[in-house]
Design a protein around this motif. Structure first.
Motif, PDB file in Angstrom:
ATOM      1  N   ALA A  76      33.990  27.033  33.718  1.00  0.00           N
ATOM      2  CA  ALA A  76      34.383  28.398  34.064  1.00  0.00           C
ATOM      3  C   ALA A  76      34.186  28.679  35.547  1.00  0.00           C
ATOM      4  O   ALA A  76      35.025  29.326  36.186  1.00  0.00           O
ATOM      5  CB  ALA A  76      33.585  29.391  33.218  1.00  0.00           C
ATOM      6  N   VAL A  77      33.071  28.205  36.112  1.00  0.00           N
ATOM      7  CA  VAL A  77      32.800  28.446  37.535  1.00  0.00           C
ATOM      8  C   VAL A  77      33.811  27.703  38.405  1.00  0.00           C
ATOM      9  O   VAL A  77      34.370  28.274  39.360  1.00  0.00           O
ATOM     10  CB  VAL A  77      31.356  28.030  37.876  1.00  0.00           C
ATOM     11  CG1 VAL A  77      31.123  28.063  39.378  1.00  0.00           C
ATOM     12  CG2 VAL A  77      30.356  28.945  37.181  1.00  0.00           C
ATOM     13  N   THR A  78      34.075  26.452  38.112  1.00  0.00           N
ATOM     14  CA  THR A  78      35.038  25.691  38.923  1.00  0.00           C
ATOM     15  C   THR A  78      36.450  26.250  38.771  1.00  0.00           C
ATOM     16  O   THR A  78      37.203  26.310  39.748  1.00  0.00           O
ATOM     17  CB  THR A  78      35.011  24.208  38.527  1.00  0.00           C
ATOM     18  OG1 THR A  78      35.218  24.073  37.111  1.00  0.00           O
ATOM     19  CG2 THR A  78      33.675  23.584  38.889  1.00  0.00           C
ATOM     20  N   VAL A 130      27.233  34.365  36.619  1.00  0.00           N
ATOM     21  CA  VAL A 130      28.410  33.666  36.103  1.00  0.00           C
ATOM     22  C   VAL A 130      29.490  34.659  35.698  1.00  0.00           C
ATOM     23  O   VAL A 130      30.689  34.441  35.937  1.00  0.00           O
ATOM     24  CB  VAL A 130      28.012  32.753  34.924  1.00  0.00           C
ATOM     25  CG1 VAL A 130      29.250  32.179  34.245  1.00  0.00           C
ATOM     26  CG2 VAL A 130      27.107  31.629  35.403  1.00  0.00           C
ATOM     27  N   ARG A 131      29.083  35.767  35.101  1.00  0.00           N
ATOM     28  CA  ARG A 131      30.051  36.792  34.708  1.00  0.00           C
ATOM     29  C   ARG A 131      30.749  37.362  35.943  1.00  0.00           C
ATOM     30  O   ARG A 131      31.975  37.555  35.941  1.00  0.00           O
ATOM     31  CB  ARG A 131      29.331  37.901  33.940  1.00  0.00           C
ATOM     32  CG  ARG A 131      30.267  38.885  33.269  1.00  0.00           C
ATOM     33  CD  ARG A 131      29.492  39.962  32.519  1.00  0.00           C
ATOM     34  NE  ARG A 131      28.526  39.365  31.599  1.00  0.00           N
ATOM     35  CZ  ARG A 131      27.223  39.477  31.716  1.00  0.00           C
ATOM     36  NH1 ARG A 131      26.701  40.143  32.720  1.00  0.00           N
ATOM     37  NH2 ARG A 131      26.406  38.909  30.851  1.00  0.00           N
ATOM     38  N   ASP A 132      30.004  37.614  37.017  1.00  0.00           N
ATOM     39  CA  ASP A 132      30.619  38.122  38.243  1.00  0.00           C
ATOM     40  C   ASP A 132      31.558  37.083  38.854  1.00  0.00           C
ATOM     41  O   ASP A 132      32.613  37.439  39.409  1.00  0.00           O
ATOM     42  CB  ASP A 132      29.535  38.502  39.250  1.00  0.00           C
ATOM     43  CG  ASP A 132      28.737  39.723  38.811  1.00  0.00           C
ATOM     44  OD1 ASP A 132      29.243  40.486  37.967  1.00  0.00           O
ATOM     45  OD2 ASP A 132      27.593  39.898  39.292  1.00  0.00           O
ATOM     46  N   ILE A 133      31.182  35.812  38.770  1.00  0.00           N
ATOM     47  CA  ILE A 133      32.041  34.761  39.330  1.00  0.00           C
ATOM     48  C   ILE A 133      33.365  34.692  38.583  1.00  0.00           C
ATOM     49  O   ILE A 133      34.444  34.644  39.183  1.00  0.00           O
ATOM     50  CB  ILE A 133      31.308  33.401  39.290  1.00  0.00           C
ATOM     51  CG1 ILE A 133      30.150  33.384  40.297  1.00  0.00           C
ATOM     52  CG2 ILE A 133      32.277  32.257  39.583  1.00  0.00           C
ATOM     53  CD1 ILE A 133      29.281  32.142  40.189  1.00  0.00           C
ATOM     54  N   THR A 134      33.305  34.680  37.270  1.00  0.00           N
ATOM     55  CA  THR A 134      34.530  34.536  36.485  1.00  0.00           C
ATOM     56  C   THR A 134      35.421  35.773  36.574  1.00  0.00           C
ATOM     57  O   THR A 134      36.634  35.681  36.345  1.00  0.00           O
ATOM     58  CB  THR A 134      34.194  34.263  35.011  1.00  0.00           C
ATOM     59  OG1 THR A 134      33.329  35.294  34.513  1.00  0.00           O
ATOM     60  CG2 THR A 134      33.500  32.914  34.870  1.00  0.00           C
ATOM     61  N   LEU A 135      34.851  36.929  36.913  1.00  0.00           N
ATOM     62  CA  LEU A 135      35.647  38.144  37.082  1.00  0.00           C
ATOM     63  C   LEU A 135      36.116  38.328  38.519  1.00  0.00           C
ATOM     64  O   LEU A 135      36.767  39.343  38.821  1.00  0.00           O
ATOM     65  CB  LEU A 135      34.840  39.369  36.644  1.00  0.00           C
ATOM     66  CG  LEU A 135      34.507  39.447  35.152  1.00  0.00           C
ATOM     67  CD1 LEU A 135      33.636  40.659  34.857  1.00  0.00           C
ATOM     68  CD2 LEU A 135      35.777  39.493  34.317  1.00  0.00           C
ATOM     69  N   GLY A 136      35.786  37.384  39.399  1.00  0.00           N
ATOM     70  CA  GLY A 136      36.255  37.450  40.774  1.00  0.00           C
ATOM     71  C   GLY A 136      35.537  38.457  41.637  1.00  0.00           C
ATOM     72  O   GLY A 136      36.093  38.940  42.636  1.00  0.00           O
ATOM     73  N   THR A 180      37.292  30.558  32.042  1.00  0.00           N
ATOM     74  CA  THR A 180      38.267  31.470  32.610  1.00  0.00           C
ATOM     75  C   THR A 180      39.101  30.734  33.641  1.00  0.00           C
ATOM     76  O   THR A 180      38.563  30.160  34.585  1.00  0.00           O
ATOM     77  CB  THR A 180      37.554  32.661  33.282  1.00  0.00           C
ATOM     78  OG1 THR A 180      36.752  33.309  32.309  1.00  0.00           O
ATOM     79  CG2 THR A 180      38.561  33.649  33.846  1.00  0.00           C
ATOM     80  N   LYS A 181      40.414  30.739  33.461  1.00  0.00           N
ATOM     81  CA  LYS A 181      41.319  30.102  34.406  1.00  0.00           C
ATOM     82  C   LYS A 181      41.891  31.178  35.330  1.00  0.00           C
ATOM     83  O   LYS A 181      42.696  32.005  34.932  1.00  0.00           O
ATOM     84  CB  LYS A 181      42.432  29.378  33.677  1.00  0.00           C
ATOM     85  CG  LYS A 181      41.939  28.172  32.892  1.00  0.00           C
ATOM     86  CD  LYS A 181      43.077  27.398  32.304  1.00  0.00           C
ATOM     87  CE  LYS A 181      42.567  26.151  31.580  1.00  0.00           C
ATOM     88  NZ  LYS A 181      43.653  25.352  31.014  1.00  0.00           N
ATOM     89  N   ARG A 182      41.497  31.175  36.557  1.00  0.00           N
ATOM     90  CA  ARG A 182      41.953  32.165  37.515  1.00  0.00           C
ATOM     91  C   ARG A 182      42.090  31.489  38.868  1.00  0.00           C
ATOM     92  O   ARG A 182      41.225  30.740  39.302  1.00  0.00           O
ATOM     93  CB  ARG A 182      40.937  33.312  37.628  1.00  0.00           C
ATOM     94  CG  ARG A 182      41.357  34.399  38.593  1.00  0.00           C
ATOM     95  CD  ARG A 182      40.296  35.488  38.660  1.00  0.00           C
ATOM     96  NE  ARG A 182      39.045  34.934  39.140  1.00  0.00           N
ATOM     97  CZ  ARG A 182      38.750  34.782  40.422  1.00  0.00           C
ATOM     98  NH1 ARG A 182      39.636  35.111  41.352  1.00  0.00           N
ATOM     99  NH2 ARG A 182      37.589  34.304  40.792  1.00  0.00           N
TER     100      ARG A 182
END
Length: 477
Positions: A73-75, A128-134, A472-474
């Motif tokens: 998710a982070v990458t 991690v939640r903040d990272i995946t939400l940008g 999460t793919k972003r």
């Protein structure tokens, strides 16, 4: 006019060049190369961030599947969707694929220390939640992770010792002890924790720390019995059982079973060896103390059966289970909110187990059913309260660990010289496995409920006790 058009064209060309960095490129040999990636130094920077986050999770007892999903998710969040993760108990390896024309970038990190700090785990989950939400850049995420990992424990160490002592007192009440037994169980556990702290500072292997803890638990109980300060109505066996349960609480039963169920067999095998070795050290310490007492002619700690379940004691057992789970969470440096929710989970587990035993269900089946309820309720509630489900699952099942059954097995083997101790020891092992498997099953059953009652997600990745629910793919723009 022409100057305005030229400026607009330059801005449009710059934006096109920026966006094209993330478009799929054609390889010179005719194949698809994949998305363009940042520079190699930027890839190393993101991989180091992801690996350190995975290390915090693994050291806190999270399963290999949780760490793998979190790293992916982070990458993905930082524009590297083609990464492979390999977790082997004490090491994490991540390889970032950069197409057919560029070599992959690989990083490895070794998990050297394992300690329970659930506040640190919760803060990493929030990061991690903040990272995946940008919401945070890679550089700011590195800075925040440094702050989290270098921060001291949220509570002083003496408070953790007091929490372990209170946990032992609550467990002794849960299995039928009175106030005097609870007091001595708390004192014995506090002594064991402080001595274990000193031994840990001197880097004594954890196997020998468990051996010392088991010997102290039994030896202190033998000394109390020999002193004659206890009335005949008091059952000192419950002191030893409570102390053994506290020593068992730090072992990663849940993550071991989770890794085995989710297919991480190498990691599961490593955790199984670790748990077995630590339990063997505890068994060795208890057996040594019992044999020494027999050799010196001291009165041994006689066996005592737990009080039979009854509706009269059910409220007291519920309160004791809640206190034991909450105090374990406090001793593991959980947040105040997590401590309260852990207490609720412990109460649910205690009342579920006691109710099933009252209904005539066997101890193994009752343990599995109660643990399933704990895993299910923790999986549904904890995500909404921003608490890692691992905290609730482990704390909720701790009061049900088979400390009394283990002591009974060792007493039968070391003092009575009876082969029935082997079968009793197998029952204790079965109860521990049933608890861990029940927690993992409850988390698995909670997944469709989290995504909407009555609506089953098409792809369920398996039981998740830490990290994001799904990768999460972003694209990073």
């Amino acid at each position: 006019m022409w100057e305005v058009r030229a400026a607009v064209w330059r801005n449009r060309s710059a934006r096109t060049r920026e966006l094209s960095r993330w478009e799929r490129l054609e390889s010179p040999v005719g194949g698809v190369q994949g998305p363009a990636l940042p520079s190699e130094s930027a890839v190393h920077f993101v991989l180091d961030l992801a690996l350190r986050i995975g290390e915090v999770q693994m050291s806190s007892g999270a399963g290999a599947s949780d760490a793998t999903a979190t790293i992916i998710a982070v990458t993905n969040a930082y524009g590297m969707p083609h990464c492979e993760v390999d977790v082997i108990f004490t090491s994490i390896t991540v390889a970032c694929h950069r197409g057919v024309d560029l070599p992959p970038v690989t990083s490895l990190r070794v998990v050297r220390s394992r300690s329970l700090d659930y506040t640190r785990l919760a803060l990493v989950e929030r990061l991690v939640r903040d990272i995946t939400l940008g919401r945070v850049t890679a550089r700011d995420a590195h800075t925040e992770l440094d702050r989290i990992t270098n921060a001291p424990h949220p509570y002083p160490r003496w408070l953790a010792t007091a929490a372990y002592a209170g946990m032992a007192a609550a467990i002794s009440v849960l299995i039928g002890g009175d106030a005097l037994v609870a007091l001595f169980a708390a004192i014995i556990t506090a002594v064991i924790d402080r001595i274990g702290r000193l031994l840990n500072k001197r880097a004594l292997p954890f196997f020998f720390q468990q051996m010392v803890g088991g010997a102290l638990a039994t030896g202190c109980a033998v000394g109390i019995v020999a002193s004659g300060v206890l009335p005949d109505s008091v059952r000192p066996t419950l002191m030893v059982a409570a102390a053994i349960t506290v020593l068992l609480s730090g072992l990663s039963f849940v993550s071991t079973v989770q890794d085995a169920i989710t297919g991480y067999n190498v990691t599961a095998a490593g955790r199984t060896v670790e748990v077995s070795l630590m339990t063997a050290g505890l068994i060795a310490g208890v057996v040594i103390a019992l044999n020494l007492a027999v050799h010196l002619g001291l009165p041994s700690v006689p066996l005592a059966e737990p009080l039979p379940p009854s509706l009269v004691r059910l409220p007291l057992q519920t309160l004791a289970g809640a206190a034991a789970a909450a105090l374990f969470a406090l001793a593991s440096y959980a947040t105040p909110r997590a401590v309260v929710v852990a207490g609720v989970a412990g109460a649910a587990g205690a009342i579920g187990y006691s109710g099933l035993v009252l209904a005539g269900v066997g101890s193994i089946a009752a343990s599995a059913a109660a643990a399933t309820v704990i895993g299910f309720s923790g999986g549904v509630i904890s995500r909404r309260l921003r608490i890692p489900p691992l905290v609730i699952a482990v704390a909720g099942m701790v009061p049900l660990l088979p400390g009394l059954t283990i002591y009974r097995a060792l007493f039968e083997l070391a003092v009575e010289r009876s082969n029935s101790g082997l079968s009793t020891l197998m029952v204790a092992t079965s109860i521990a496995l049933a608890l861990a498997a029940g927690v993992v099953l409850g988390e698995y059953l909670a997944q469709p409920v989290r995504y909407g009652l009555g609506r089953l997600e098409r792809r369920i990745s398996g039981p998740r006790l830490a990290g994001p629910l799904r990768p999460t793919k972003r694209r990073l723009e």
